[in-house]
Write an enzyme that holds these catalytic residues in place. Sequence first.
Site, short mmCIF file in Angstrom:
data_model
loop_
_atom_site.label_atom_id
_atom_site.label_comp_id
_atom_site.label_asym_id
_atom_site.label_seq_id
_atom_site.Cartn_x
_atom_site.Cartn_y
_atom_site.Cartn_z
N TYR A 29 12.37 42.06 100.74
CA TYR A 29 13.08 43.18 100.62
C TYR A 29 12.35 44.46 100.46
O TYR A 29 11.72 44.97 99.32
CB TYR A 29 13.88 43.20 99.24
CG TYR A 29 14.76 41.68 99.25
CD1 TYR A 29 15.83 41.61 99.89
CD2 TYR A 29 14.42 40.54 98.35
CE1 TYR A 29 16.69 40.55 100.03
CE2 TYR A 29 15.48 39.56 98.52
CZ TYR A 29 16.44 39.42 99.16
OH TYR A 29 17.16 38.36 99.31
N TRP A 33 16.47 48.76 96.24
CA TRP A 33 17.75 48.08 95.92
C TRP A 33 18.64 48.92 94.93
O TRP A 33 17.68 48.74 93.36
CB TRP A 33 17.83 46.77 95.85
CG TRP A 33 18.28 46.24 97.38
CD1 TRP A 33 19.62 45.71 97.78
CD2 TRP A 33 17.50 45.93 98.64
NE1 TRP A 33 19.58 45.26 98.86
CE2 TRP A 33 18.10 45.40 99.53
CE3 TRP A 33 16.13 46.10 98.80
CZ2 TRP A 33 17.64 44.89 100.73
CZ3 TRP A 33 15.82 45.96 100.06
CH2 TRP A 33 16.41 45.43 101.05
N SER A 34 19.66 48.91 94.67
CA SER A 34 20.52 49.55 93.48
C SER A 34 20.53 48.88 92.26
O SER A 34 19.96 49.19 91.30
CB SER A 34 21.77 49.91 94.07
OG SER A 34 22.55 50.34 93.09
N TRP A 35 21.11 47.81 92.15
CA TRP A 35 21.35 46.95 90.89
C TRP A 35 19.87 46.16 90.63
O TRP A 35 19.62 45.86 89.49
CB TRP A 35 22.53 46.31 90.98
CG TRP A 35 22.43 44.75 91.34
CD1 TRP A 35 21.82 44.38 92.60
CD2 TRP A 35 23.14 43.71 90.97
NE1 TRP A 35 22.19 42.90 93.00
CE2 TRP A 35 22.93 42.53 91.79
CE3 TRP A 35 24.10 43.33 89.91
CZ2 TRP A 35 23.54 41.30 91.46
CZ3 TRP A 35 24.56 42.18 89.43
CH2 TRP A 35 24.37 41.01 90.49
N ASP A 36 18.95 46.05 91.85
CA ASP A 36 17.80 45.45 91.46
C ASP A 36 17.06 46.66 90.67
O ASP A 36 16.53 45.98 89.34
CB ASP A 36 17.08 45.19 92.58
CG ASP A 36 17.41 44.16 93.49
OD1 ASP A 36 18.71 44.14 93.84
OD2 ASP A 36 16.79 43.09 93.56
N TYR A 82 13.44 45.17 107.89
CA TYR A 82 14.84 44.65 106.96
C TYR A 82 15.92 45.04 108.06
O TYR A 82 15.75 46.07 108.31
CB TYR A 82 14.66 45.19 105.47
CG TYR A 82 16.12 44.70 105.03
CD1 TYR A 82 16.09 43.53 104.30
CD2 TYR A 82 17.18 45.33 105.03
CE1 TYR A 82 17.13 43.13 103.63
CE2 TYR A 82 18.53 44.93 104.24
CZ TYR A 82 18.34 44.05 103.50
OH TYR A 82 19.38 43.26 102.96
N ASP A 170 26.18 37.65 97.74
CA ASP A 170 26.69 37.90 98.79
C ASP A 170 27.30 36.88 99.76
O ASP A 170 28.26 37.10 100.50
CB ASP A 170 25.40 38.14 99.95
CG ASP A 170 24.35 39.48 99.24
OD1 ASP A 170 24.88 39.89 98.16
OD2 ASP A 170 23.63 40.00 100.02
N ARG A 203 19.20 30.79 103.29
CA ARG A 203 19.76 32.16 103.73
C ARG A 203 21.02 31.83 104.37
O ARG A 203 21.48 31.04 104.90
CB ARG A 203 18.79 32.99 104.36
CG ARG A 203 17.53 33.21 103.68
CD ARG A 203 17.62 34.45 102.94
NE ARG A 203 18.13 35.62 103.49
CZ ARG A 203 18.41 36.68 102.69
NH1 ARG A 203 18.29 36.94 101.64
NH2 ARG A 203 18.75 37.91 103.27
N TRP A 351 23.29 31.92 96.65
CA TRP A 351 24.59 32.12 95.91
C TRP A 351 25.85 31.26 96.21
O TRP A 351 26.73 31.46 95.91
CB TRP A 351 25.12 33.81 96.31
CG TRP A 351 24.31 34.71 95.88
CD1 TRP A 351 23.55 35.44 96.72
CD2 TRP A 351 23.96 35.25 94.48
NE1 TRP A 351 22.85 36.56 96.14
CE2 TRP A 351 23.02 36.27 94.67
CE3 TRP A 351 24.33 34.84 93.30
CZ2 TRP A 351 22.50 36.90 93.48
CZ3 TRP A 351 23.79 35.35 92.25
CH2 TRP A 351 22.92 36.51 92.16
N GLU A 394 13.07 33.77 93.41
CA GLU A 394 14.34 34.49 93.53
C GLU A 394 15.58 33.70 92.95
O GLU A 394 16.15 34.23 92.28
CB GLU A 394 14.52 34.86 95.07
CG GLU A 394 15.69 35.75 95.44
CD GLU A 394 15.92 36.07 96.91
OE1 GLU A 394 15.33 35.37 97.66
OE2 GLU A 394 16.87 36.84 97.12
C1 2M8 Z 1 20.16 40.04 98.10
O1 2M8 Z 1 21.09 40.93 99.15
C2 2M8 Z 1 20.46 41.59 100.08
C3 2M8 Z 1 21.67 42.54 100.76
O2 2M8 Z 1 21.69 43.50 99.54
C4 2M8 Z 1 20.44 40.57 101.17
O3 2M8 Z 1 20.40 39.58 101.18
O4 2M8 Z 1 19.38 41.01 102.38
C5 2M8 Z 1 21.20 39.86 97.01
O5 2M8 Z 1 20.89 38.84 96.17
C6 2M8 Z 1 21.49 40.97 96.17
O6 2M8 Z 1 22.13 40.85 94.91
C7 2M8 Z 1 19.92 41.85 95.85
O7 2M8 Z 1 20.25 43.03 95.18
C8 2M8 Z 1 18.89 41.90 97.15
C9 2M8 Z 1 17.82 42.61 96.86
O8 2M8 Z 1 17.36 41.68 96.05
O9 2M8 Z 1 19.06 40.85 97.81
#
Ligand code: 2M8
Length: 429
Positions: A29, A33-36, A82, A170, A203, A351, A394
Site C-alpha cells: 500500500y 489511505w483515508s481510514w488507515d 498499486y 473489501d 487476496r 475479510w 495485516e
Molecule cells: C485494503 O483495501 C485496499 C483498497 O482500499 C486494497 O485491498 O487494495 C483494506 O483492508 C482497507 O480497509 C485498507 O484501508 C487498505 C489499506 O490498508 O487495504
Amino acid sequence: MTLDVVARAIEVLEANWNGSHTLPATGLYPHQWSWDSAFIAIGLRHISPRRAAQEMDALLAGQWADGRIPQIIFDPHRDSDYSPGSSFWKSRSISGSPDVVDTAGLVQPPNHAWAIWKIHQADPEESQRRNFLARAYPRLVAWHEYLRTRRDRGGNGLASIVHPWESGTDNSPLWDDAMSRISDVPQHVFDRPDLLHAEASERPSNREYGRYFWLAERYRDHGCDDADADYLFLFEDPLFNALYAISELALAKIATELGRDASPHERRAYELTSALAGLFVNGYYAARDVVAEVLVEKATINGLLPLLIPGIPTANELIATMEGPRFMGSGALLPPSYDATASDLNPELYWRGPAWFNMAWLSATALAANDRTALADEIGSRLVRLADMNNFPEYIEPWKATPHGTQRFSWTASLVLETERHKDWGIFT
Ligand code: 2M8
C-alpha cells in the site's frame, strides 16, 4: 516486554513514515489511505501528537469541493506500484477534485473526526498552538455534510457506500450477492501489483478484481457525482454508519471546545443511531442492499461494532453475539471478521474470516465501554502479543494466530501503541 513492543511498534511507524504521512505498508500500500491514517494517528499521538496532526492535515489536503475525503491520496512516483492508481482515476479531470494532489474518487469509513478529537486530547496545548481543531472543524463538517446530503441513497437516514472498497472490509461476504450481479468486464486492463506482496490465496481473486474495476470505472465515468440512478452497488453498512455516529459525537466535543453549538452534531448522532435500528436482526446489525432492497443477514464484525455508540439500545444482544459461538465464544484469540459458524468462512482470506487488529481494537473499546472490561483487557493483551510475535501483520488466522497479508502494517503497530499507552479504553479520551 512492554518497552520492547512499544519500541518495535514505533520502529514500524518510523519506517512507514514518508515525511508527511504514513504508508499503510511500504510495498502493498504505497500511498496514503483515508481510514488507515485516522487509525494510525490514534496511536501516533502517543509518540508525537504533532506528527499525528500532520498525518490528518495531509489527508484533509485531499478533500474535494463537495466535502468528500478520498479513499486514497496518491504518490505520483509510485503509480505502477498499486492498482488502480492515479492514472486510472485521473482525478484532476473530475470537477470538484483538489488541484494539488491526485486522489481516488471513492471514500472510506468516517473515523476522522474521532481521531482528530483524540489527537487533541493527547496534547491540548500543542493542538491549540497550531489551531488544529479550528482548522479541521469546517473540513470535518463538510465531510459529514457530504455523507448526509449526497450519500443517503436509500432514503433511510444512513450513508450508503458505493463500492466494496468504501467499506474498508473489501471482500466481506456481505457484498457477494450484489457483486455477482455484475457481469460486464472493465475497459481498463488491470494488473495485480498487490500479488507481489501478499499470497494470491489471501487476496481477492481476479474475478473479484474485475468487478471492483468495473464498478470504479462506472463511478469515475459518471464524474463521481453520486447521482447515477441505475448504479448497481449501494449498501448501508453498519460499521461505516457506526463510525459516522461516533465521529458526530466527536464533532460535538470539538464544537464545544471551540465555543460553538454542539447540538446539531448530537442530534445527527442520535438520528444515525435511530436509523441503524432498521438494520438490526438476530443479535447483530445486517447490511442493507439498497439496490435489491434486502437486508443481507450475515453476521460480520461490521455488524457488532455499533456497540461503540454510547447507550445503543441493542448493547446486551451485541455483547451476547460477541461472546457467543459466532465470535469470541468460538475460541478465537481475536474477533474473526466473519461468523465462525458460517459454512463459507475462510479464516485466511482477506475479510472473509481473519482477525484484523483495527477490528480487535474497536471491539475491545466497545466492550470496555459496556462494562466488559475483563474481555476488553484480554483482547487488548492478545492484540499486543500477537502483533509483536508476528511482526505486525495485516491480519491473522483467528484461532491459530498465523500471520497473513503483509507485515509491518501501520495500523497494527499504531493500535498496539494505543492499547499499551491508553489503558482506560475511553472512547473519547
Ligand atoms: C485494503 O483495501 C485496499 C483498497 O482500499 C486494497 O485491498 O487494495 C483494506 O483492508 C482497507 O480497509 C485498507 O484501508 C487498505 C489499506 O490498508 O487495504
